[in-house]
Design an enzyme around this catalytic site. Structure first.
Site, mmCIF file in Angstrom:
data_model
loop_
_atom_site.group_PDB
_atom_site.id
_atom_site.type_symbol
_atom_site.label_atom_id
_atom_site.label_comp_id
_atom_site.label_asym_id
_atom_site.label_seq_id
_atom_site.Cartn_x
_atom_site.Cartn_y
_atom_site.Cartn_z
ATOM 1 N N THR A 1 65.318 52.097 91.860
ATOM 2 C CA THR A 1 66.231 53.210 92.100
ATOM 3 C C THR A 1 67.641 52.990 91.557
ATOM 4 O OG1 THR A 1 66.469 54.972 93.723
ATOM 5 C CG2 THR A 1 67.356 52.852 94.365
ATOM 6 N N LYS B 1 66.755 59.122 99.007
ATOM 7 C CA LYS B 1 67.297 57.833 99.446
ATOM 8 C C LYS B 1 68.746 57.960 99.894
ATOM 9 C CE LYS B 1 64.280 56.242 95.881
ATOM 10 N NZ LYS B 1 64.251 55.924 94.477
#
Length: 179
Positions: A7, A39
């Site tokens: 990520t 997230k």
């Protein structure tokens, strides 16, 4: 610290807003398992933004624990970060969690790790995850050489990171707070 290969989370602040964004890719080894994970989270009555990079279960666990510290210290971000980091570093179970956090409010931006790191960047730009260095470089360049606002910088920088980092995609979640 072991590099986190998952990520990209990027936070940018300007004189009008604080913006935190992240991509949606979830990878397991070399396989993309999900494209649209979120997230990024709003906390403490939408006054604090948080994002994680690392193992999903670990990141979600850290969100829950950090939220409890925010409640305990009535939204005082600095105090909550310090106490949370002390717990994270000293607890045998928590030390094993493989994730990093970015937390931001209208005054402060921090990168927080289980090693006891609490980093407040000089320029107000926070970046974590495998694409973090790419997004950070892009954001610094755009802040210096463009008239883009914080949200536009986050969007453009995350897109640049997604074009470079195989663990980052262009399915973005972006949250902002007005100053």
């Amino acid at each position: 610290m072991t590099p986190i290969r998952s990520t990209t989370i990027l936070g940018v602040r300007d004189d009008k807003k604080v913006v935190l964004g992240g991509d949606g890719q979830v990878s397991l080894g070399d396989t993309v398992m999900k494209q649209s994970a979120n997230k990024i989270r709003r906390m403490y009555d939408d006054r604090i933004l948080a994002g994680f990079a690392g193992a999903a279960a670990d990141g979600l666990t850290l969100f829950t624990l950090f939220e409890s510290k925010l409640d305990e210290y009535r939204g005082n971000l600095v105090r909550a970060v310090v106490e949370f980091t002390k717990d994270w570093r000293s607890d045998r179970y928590l030390r094993q969690l493989e994730a990093l956090l970015v937390v931001m409010d209208t005054q402060y931006s921090f990168v927080v790790s289980g090693n006891g790191d609490i980093i407040e960047p000089d320029d107000g730009i926070t970046a974590i995850g495998s694409g973090g260095p790419y997004a950070l470089a892009a954001a610094r360049g755009l802040i210096t050489h463009s008239e883009l606002d914080a949200r536009q910088i986050v969007e453009a920088s995350l897109s640049i990171a997604a074009s470079i980092c195989v663990y980052t995609n262009d399915q973005l979640t972006i949250e902002e707070l007005s100053i």
